[in-house]
Enzyme design. Sequence first.
Site, PDB file in Angstrom:
ATOM      1  N   PHE A   1       0.828  -1.200   0.000  1.00 52.02           N
ATOM      2  CA  PHE A   1       0.000   0.000   0.000  1.00 52.02           C
ATOM      3  C   PHE A   1       0.864   1.253   0.000  1.00 52.02           C
ATOM      4  O   PHE A   1       1.844   1.344   0.749  1.00 52.02           O
ATOM      5  CB  PHE A   1      -0.876   0.064   1.254  1.00 52.02           C
ATOM      6  CG  PHE A   1      -1.964  -0.951   1.340  1.00 52.02           C
ATOM      7  CD1 PHE A   1      -3.255  -0.651   0.908  1.00 52.02           C
ATOM      8  CD2 PHE A   1      -1.728  -2.205   1.877  1.00 52.02           C
ATOM      9  CE1 PHE A   1      -4.283  -1.581   1.017  1.00 52.02           C
ATOM     10  CE2 PHE A   1      -2.743  -3.148   1.991  1.00 52.02           C
ATOM     11  CZ  PHE A   1      -4.024  -2.838   1.555  1.00 52.02           C
ATOM     12  N   ASP A   2       0.466   2.227  -0.800  1.00 50.47           N
ATOM     13  CA  ASP A   2       0.939   3.598  -0.617  1.00 50.47           C
ATOM     14  C   ASP A   2       0.230   4.160   0.612  1.00 50.47           C
ATOM     15  O   ASP A   2      -0.742   3.573   1.103  1.00 50.47           O
ATOM     16  CB  ASP A   2       0.620   4.412  -1.871  1.00 50.47           C
ATOM     17  CG  ASP A   2       0.943   5.879  -1.709  1.00 50.47           C
ATOM     18  OD1 ASP A   2       2.099   6.203  -1.401  1.00 50.47           O
ATOM     19  OD2 ASP A   2       0.021   6.705  -1.866  1.00 50.47           O
TER      20      ASP A   2
END
Length: 214
Positions: free
Chosen positions: A7-8
């Site tokens: 995930f960013d």
Amino acid sequence: MKPIILFDLDGTLIDSTEAILESFHHSLHTHGNRTDVSDTMVTSQIGHPLEVMFSAVGIDPSMIDAHVSTYKLFYREIARQKTVLLPDASTAIREASAFARLGIVTTKTGLYSRELMEHFELMEYFEVLIGREHVENPKPHPEPIWTALEQMSGKRETAWMIGDTRLDIEAAKRAGIESVAVSCGYDNEKQLLTLTNIIKPNALEAVRYIAKRG
């Protein structure tokens, strides 16, 4: 074998726009009282390293390090109070952890990012967190993704990246992994469509898409 989901952070799981803007303008004021930099100019650069962001608004190269240092000190003081989880982000993380191994790949400072996720009581779901200080080349270079996979002993064939900007999607493509873009962050759908047609409204829908893909 469980898939890996990376995930960013900003625009994907969290909204720290207020903290970023306040810290950016604080740094500009401290080092010359620049008042010509609009919020839009700053937000259009979110996702890039701080040195790139300050360069983009015209800061002299010799002063960029000082601006970055001032920004970081101020940001750390206010980040917890002025950062919120995006809607359904917590649910997205918990649902993802039921079928996948999780990591975070961000251009933010890793130390501060870890503190934020611990503050939200979500860091326990992630095996790794790769921040700006952990790599030489930030996104869109594939190095942050490769570093995360290496630390997780993961294979590219089973890995996904979820992010809100073209930097995330380009990094995934260059790293040789799948990706899902989300439109809840800083790049709009038209911008994201230049790199992918797999776009979901938020991280939860992105996770559910990956779950269906098996």
